[in-house]
Design a protein around this motif. Structure first.
Motif, short mmCIF file in Angstrom:
data_model
loop_
_atom_site.label_atom_id
_atom_site.label_comp_id
_atom_site.label_asym_id
_atom_site.label_seq_id
_atom_site.Cartn_x
_atom_site.Cartn_y
_atom_site.Cartn_z
N UNK A 125 -61.15 -15.14 49.23
CA UNK A 125 -61.40 -15.04 50.67
C UNK A 125 -60.11 -14.70 51.39
N UNK A 126 -60.16 -13.72 52.25
CA UNK A 126 -58.96 -13.28 52.97
C UNK A 126 -58.52 -14.33 53.99
N UNK A 127 -57.21 -14.37 54.22
CA UNK A 127 -56.66 -15.21 55.28
C UNK A 127 -56.39 -16.64 54.91
N UNK A 128 -56.55 -17.00 53.63
CA UNK A 128 -56.32 -18.37 53.19
C UNK A 128 -54.84 -18.56 52.86
N UNK A 129 -54.29 -19.71 53.23
CA UNK A 129 -52.87 -19.99 52.99
C UNK A 129 -52.58 -20.06 51.50
N UNK B 239 -62.70 -22.16 53.53
CA UNK B 239 -61.25 -22.17 53.70
C UNK B 239 -60.62 -23.36 52.98
N UNK B 240 -61.26 -24.53 53.11
CA UNK B 240 -60.72 -25.74 52.48
C UNK B 240 -60.63 -25.59 50.97
N UNK B 241 -61.73 -25.18 50.34
CA UNK B 241 -61.74 -25.07 48.89
C UNK B 241 -60.83 -23.95 48.39
#
Length: 368
Positions: A325-329, A309-311
């Motif tokens: 990746x799904x769901x990342x801001x 998520x961070x990267x």
């Protein structure tokens, strides 16, 4: 061909080494118990040194260095980066089994698959990578993985009223003299044309290319941002280009040329009308573990970090590329384009038609 052998080492590597040496010296020279910890102290402990990983990349170092620095901060693994604008395949071939490369990172599906097909990669089985990356965006044999997406979208004059758009619509006579696009031989467009072949067949794609060429307002040339520039200038009303350029333009300095170009357009994500489950065409940035990787475990660790998520958030906000990746801001500008439905056709299927797409572009004189 440029072959830059310089290695970029993260700033903190020397600090970690010095700290480790100092700790060993103190332990060897003193038998006294260490002083009690100060409860008020809140300085976090430095990460345990975890070796190194060697990255060969065709991506501009400035675009990915923040990601690599964050990875090293989290893991203690030093990333040695070799930037190769051109000649990745030639360098790997010349180095052979002696190659120090651990991770190979490229842009464009075709470029990544060329590295795989040349035998310069090895399979990876990672539940982390498989959970983060949809199956059609990675190799079924674990030889390559998508890290971020570059959707090929419609730039349109901001005052045009368009509810949606299909790639096939670019050939509609209503757009005669109103379309701008870069060279048909550029990999971004070759990939799109290949996807059109995969969806609609060779004959239909040839007719479509002739129709698009007939609708061009100017010669197919320049870059993607030139499409926005020419829409602002009134040369054309619509064009095809990559979405991430819009993030750069709309986030440029107020009053700058690029900001004016970005403010002159709206973005619509086209789909393939001929597909039963149509979606937007994407190209990628991606990576693979090198065949002779001397630091294989750290190579896998780096790739797994790049889909965290961070990267993925750093990717999305720094480069305006779409997270795999799904769901990342998302960056607010990219988020304003709305939800993206990705063309579900496997990228390997699209890549099969790259050469045929290039030949068709020549046959119809697309760039003439």
């Amino acid at each position: 061909m440029r072959s830059d052998r310089s290695v970029i080492r993260p700033r903190h590597a020397t600090t970690l080494f010095a700290a480790a040496c100092a700790g060993l010296l103190l332990a060897a020279c003193s038998q006294q118990a260490p002083p009690a910890a100060d409860p008020a102290a809140e300085t976090p402990a430095a990460p345990v040194a975890g070796g190194e990983v060697n990255l060969y990349t065709t991506r501009e170092p400035g675009l990915i260095q923040p990601l690599l620095d964050a990875f090293s901060d989290d893991t203690g693994v030093e990333v040695n980066t070799v930037f190769l604008k051109d000649g990745l395949l030639e360098r790997l071939g010349a180095e052979g089994e002696r190659s120090p490369a651990d991770v190979l990172m490229t842009v464009d599906t075709g470029n990544l698959l060329d590295v795989v097909e040349a035998g310069h990669t090895q399979p990876v089985q990672s539940p982390t990578l498989e959970a983060a990356i949809p199956a059609h965006l990675r190799g079924s044999d674990g030889q390559w993985f998508t890290l971020s997406l570059r959707d090929r979208v419609l730039y349109a004059d901001k005052d045009l009223e368009l509810d949606g758009f299909a790639y096939e619509d670019l050939a509609d006579p209503q757009w005669k003299g109103r379309v701008c696009i870069r060279s048909g031989q550029h990999p971004y467009n070759t990939s799109l044309f290949a996807a059109m072949i995969a969806h609609n067949g060779v004959e239909a794609t040839e007719r479509w290319l002739r129709g698009v060429k007939a609708n061009l307002a100017r010669k197919a040339a320049g870059g993607d941002r030139d499409v926005a520039r020419d829409i602002l200038a009134g040369i054309c009303d619509i064009g095809i280009a990559n979405a991430y350029y819009v993030g750069r333009m709309k986030n440029a300095e107020e009053g700058s040329e690029q900001r004016q170009w970005g403010d002159a357009i709206q973005v619509i994500r086209p789909v393939f009308a001929g597909a039963e489950d149509g979606g937007t065409h994407v190209n990628i940035s991606g990576a693979a573990v090198a065949r002779h990787a001397p630091n294989r475990d750290n190579a896998v660790k780096l790739m797994e970090y790049l889909v965290s998520d961070e990267a993925q958030s750093l990717y999305a906000k720094a480069n305006y590329e779409y997270p795999v990746k799904a769901g990342v801001e998302l960056d607010p500008v990219v988020a304003s384009f709305g939800e993206m439905k990705i063309d579900p056709l496997p990228l390997t299927e699209v890549a099969r038609y790259r050469r045929q797409a290039s030949e068709l572009a020549d046959k119809v004189g697309f760039d003439d």
